[in-house]
Scaffold this motif. Sequence first.
Motif, PDB file in Angstrom:
ATOM      1  N   UNK A 223       0.847  -1.200   0.000  1.00  0.00           N
ATOM      2  CA  UNK A 223       0.000   0.000   0.000  1.00  0.00           C
ATOM      3  C   UNK A 223       0.881   1.248   0.000  1.00  0.00           C
ATOM      4  N   UNK A 224       0.321   2.457   0.234  1.00  0.00           N
ATOM      5  CA  UNK A 224       1.152   3.665   0.312  1.00  0.00           C
ATOM      6  C   UNK A 224       2.201   3.553   1.406  1.00  0.00           C
ATOM      7  N   UNK A 225       3.416   4.086   1.172  1.00  0.00           N
ATOM      8  CA  UNK A 225       4.495   3.969   2.161  1.00  0.00           C
ATOM      9  C   UNK A 225       4.130   4.486   3.549  1.00  0.00           C
ATOM     10  N   UNK A 226       3.351   5.570   3.634  1.00  0.00           N
ATOM     11  CA  UNK A 226       2.994   6.113   4.938  1.00  0.00           C
ATOM     12  C   UNK A 226       2.162   5.117   5.736  1.00  0.00           C
ATOM     13  N   UNK A 227       1.319   4.363   5.051  1.00  0.00           N
ATOM     14  CA  UNK A 227       0.547   3.315   5.715  1.00  0.00           C
ATOM     15  C   UNK A 227       1.466   2.231   6.260  1.00  0.00           C
ATOM     16  N   UNK A 228       2.491   1.895   5.493  1.00  0.00           N
ATOM     17  CA  UNK A 228       3.439   0.869   5.934  1.00  0.00           C
ATOM     18  C   UNK A 228       4.202   1.342   7.168  1.00  0.00           C
ATOM     19  N   UNK A 230       3.260   3.327   9.441  1.00  0.00           N
ATOM     20  CA  UNK A 230       2.382   3.390  10.627  1.00  0.00           C
ATOM     21  C   UNK A 230       1.980   2.006  11.126  1.00  0.00           C
ATOM     22  N   UNK A 231       2.202   0.963  10.321  1.00  0.00           N
ATOM     23  CA  UNK A 231       1.758  -0.379  10.678  1.00  0.00           C
ATOM     24  C   UNK A 231       2.909  -1.365  10.486  1.00  0.00           C
ATOM     25  N   UNK A 232       3.674  -1.635  11.540  1.00  0.00           N
ATOM     26  CA  UNK A 232       4.873  -2.462  11.406  1.00  0.00           C
ATOM     27  C   UNK A 232       4.615  -3.861  10.867  1.00  0.00           C
ATOM     28  N   UNK A 233       3.390  -4.350  10.927  1.00  0.00           N
ATOM     29  CA  UNK A 233       3.097  -5.704  10.467  1.00  0.00           C
ATOM     30  C   UNK A 233       2.881  -5.768   8.956  1.00  0.00           C
ATOM     31  N   UNK A 234       2.738  -4.607   8.304  1.00  0.00           N
ATOM     32  CA  UNK A 234       2.451  -4.597   6.870  1.00  0.00           C
ATOM     33  C   UNK A 234       3.747  -4.710   6.067  1.00  0.00           C
ATOM     34  N   UNK A 235       3.736  -5.590   5.060  1.00  0.00           N
ATOM     35  CA  UNK A 235       4.845  -5.693   4.118  1.00  0.00           C
ATOM     36  C   UNK A 235       4.555  -4.796   2.910  1.00  0.00           C
ATOM     37  N   UNK A 236       5.561  -4.091   2.445  1.00  0.00           N
ATOM     38  CA  UNK A 236       5.377  -3.194   1.302  1.00  0.00           C
ATOM     39  C   UNK A 236       5.776  -3.899   0.018  1.00  0.00           C
ATOM     40  N   UNK A 330       7.156  -6.002 -13.695  1.00  0.00           N
ATOM     41  CA  UNK A 330       8.117  -6.305 -12.636  1.00  0.00           C
ATOM     42  C   UNK A 330       7.507  -5.946 -11.293  1.00  0.00           C
ATOM     43  N   UNK A 331       7.971  -6.617 -10.267  1.00  0.00           N
ATOM     44  CA  UNK A 331       7.470  -6.321  -8.931  1.00  0.00           C
ATOM     45  C   UNK A 331       8.528  -6.586  -7.885  1.00  0.00           C
ATOM     46  N   UNK A 332       8.459  -5.833  -6.801  1.00  0.00           N
ATOM     47  CA  UNK A 332       9.393  -6.014  -5.689  1.00  0.00           C
ATOM     48  C   UNK A 332       8.619  -6.145  -4.386  1.00  0.00           C
ATOM     49  N   UNK A 333       9.007  -7.125  -3.593  1.00  0.00           N
ATOM     50  CA  UNK A 333       8.523  -7.246  -2.219  1.00  0.00           C
ATOM     51  C   UNK A 333       9.682  -6.885  -1.303  1.00  0.00           C
ATOM     52  N   UNK A 334       9.424  -5.993  -0.360  1.00  0.00           N
ATOM     53  CA  UNK A 334      10.437  -5.533   0.588  1.00  0.00           C
ATOM     54  C   UNK A 334      10.290  -6.367   1.860  1.00  0.00           C
ATOM     55  N   UNK A 335      11.329  -7.109   2.182  1.00  0.00           N
ATOM     56  CA  UNK A 335      11.276  -8.074   3.276  1.00  0.00           C
ATOM     57  C   UNK A 335      11.463  -7.346   4.599  1.00  0.00           C
ATOM     58  N   UNK A 372      17.470  -4.527  12.464  1.00  0.00           N
ATOM     59  CA  UNK A 372      16.195  -4.237  11.824  1.00  0.00           C
ATOM     60  C   UNK A 372      16.186  -2.803  11.316  1.00  0.00           C
ATOM     61  N   UNK A 373      15.405  -2.578  10.273  1.00  0.00           N
ATOM     62  CA  UNK A 373      15.345  -1.267   9.644  1.00  0.00           C
ATOM     63  C   UNK A 373      14.089  -0.530  10.083  1.00  0.00           C
ATOM     64  N   UNK A 374      14.193   0.785  10.190  1.00  0.00           N
ATOM     65  CA  UNK A 374      13.020   1.611  10.490  1.00  0.00           C
ATOM     66  C   UNK A 374      12.320   2.063   9.222  1.00  0.00           C
ATOM     67  N   UNK A 375      12.851   1.707   8.081  1.00  0.00           N
ATOM     68  CA  UNK A 375      12.313   2.134   6.788  1.00  0.00           C
ATOM     69  C   UNK A 375      11.232   1.172   6.312  1.00  0.00           C
ATOM     70  N   UNK A 376      10.344   1.675   5.462  1.00  0.00           N
ATOM     71  CA  UNK A 376       9.345   0.810   4.842  1.00  0.00           C
ATOM     72  C   UNK A 376       9.980  -0.171   3.868  1.00  0.00           C
ATOM     73  N   UNK A 377      11.263   0.047   3.506  1.00  0.00           N
ATOM     74  CA  UNK A 377      11.956  -0.881   2.612  1.00  0.00           C
ATOM     75  C   UNK A 377      12.457  -2.121   3.333  1.00  0.00           C
ATOM     76  N   UNK A 378      12.447  -2.127   4.666  1.00  0.00           N
ATOM     77  CA  UNK A 378      12.779  -3.321   5.403  1.00  0.00           C
ATOM     78  C   UNK A 378      14.242  -3.721   5.331  1.00  0.00           C
ATOM     79  N   UNK A 379      14.481  -5.011   5.539  1.00  0.00           N
ATOM     80  CA  UNK A 379      15.847  -5.527   5.652  1.00  0.00           C
ATOM     81  C   UNK A 379      16.359  -6.166   4.359  1.00  0.00           C
ATOM     82  N   UNK A 380      15.520  -6.311   3.361  1.00  0.00           N
ATOM     83  CA  UNK A 380      15.948  -6.913   2.095  1.00  0.00           C
ATOM     84  C   UNK A 380      14.831  -6.830   1.075  1.00  0.00           C
ATOM     85  N   UNK A 381      15.019  -7.471  -0.071  1.00  0.00           N
ATOM     86  CA  UNK A 381      13.999  -7.408  -1.120  1.00  0.00           C
ATOM     87  C   UNK A 381      14.135  -8.591  -2.074  1.00  0.00           C
ATOM     88  N   UNK A 382      13.055  -8.838  -2.818  1.00  0.00           N
ATOM     89  CA  UNK A 382      13.044  -9.823  -3.903  1.00  0.00           C
ATOM     90  C   UNK A 382      12.341  -9.172  -5.087  1.00  0.00           C
TER      91      UNK A 382
END
Length: 411
Positions: A223-228, A230-236, A330-335, A372-382
């Motif tokens: 979803x939108x990055x600001x939503x991510x 605000x909600x630590x359980x959401x994956x971007x 193309x798509x990216x999931x931020x882990x 752990x990262x404080x960013x919505x990009x998380x600790x890694x990506x695929x």
Amino acid sequence: MSGKPVAFVAPYLLEATTRFVATAARLPGVRLGLVTCEPVEKLPPVLKEHLAAHWRIEDALDAQQILTAVRGLSGQLGPIERLVAALEELQVPVAQVREALGIPGMDAETARNVRDKARMKTVLRNAGIPCARHRLVASPEAAVGFAQEVGFPLVLKPPAGAGARATYRLDGPDDLRSWLDVDPPNEAAPGLLEEFLVGDEHSFDSITVNGRTIWWSISDYLPPPLTVLRNPWIQWSVLLPREIDTPEYAEISRVGPAALRALGVRDALTHMEWFRRPDGSVAVSEVAARPPGAQITSMIGYAHGVDFHRVWTELMLLGSVSPMERSYAAGTVYLRGQGRGRVRAVHGIEQLQRDIGDLVVESRLPRPGQASSSSYEGEGFIIVRHPRTDVVREAVGHILSTVRVELAEEL
């Protein structure tokens, strides 16, 4: 040695920045001088091999220091013909140096238009471009007055922010009071308050040459990055659909170029974030005169079968753009790990490899012990790619439901 003398300003050589600089340094027909805060002995080997010159400064945001460095590089390489930077924070000082030395490229006024978010929205609204209502507030009274006028929720931003850094949603009077109690705005440090835009968030990444937008790409933020944030359980995740000439993107293909013209953009790659409201109308959120972050630059390359880092460097240093065909989605999931601490383990990778390993084109998996990262990009990506958008969308959903990053306070 022959070649056009050019310069790249890059304060610190993190992974993404190094890739842009190394690509520029290897371009045929250029001799690259690097302006950085790093000592020459700390440069990565790939840069030591290909750089034509290096100049160290203490503060890469100081236009006077950049000016001194570029003059110094000119003494070594000949008059610098192009001056570039990939970081958003550098666009104004680099533009000021261009003006001082007569180097072609974005001027300081345009750079301020796309750097100062309050000024940007004023320019856009004056040109009739739809965007969020906003106000630069320099006192608690001004902040309260804007809230009473627009209503909640509101978005609080630094006037010269980048990405979603230091950006917060204020849901009501209590959130507003908390901000004003802890960090009240003043003339020296104002805050930017905006109407909270409701809808789906996207990016409009485009190339403009001689004031005409000649190419663009669409990304869907899920979803939108600001939503991510605000909600630590959401994956971007971010999706680049293969088809962007569809009715749902028709309005931004008109509004996006019009916004760039209003801001004065003539020759640049720009990253624009925008919303599609529930009624189908669009509104511009922000514009940045830089390559997109969060792996979107790489995704655009995968969607078009090109090295998009090279596309940007050729545009900025040589003024050339090669035709690109969007042959893939193309798509990216931020882990993004849940909880706090360090990475203990990453679960689901073996199953993912069995199920959709043939779609994966790039990844950076979290490492055990990594903070752990404080960013919505998380600790890694695929990153995944396929000619069909629905296949990529399903693959993104499969990654989201399969991979889990485990965090722990003690390993």
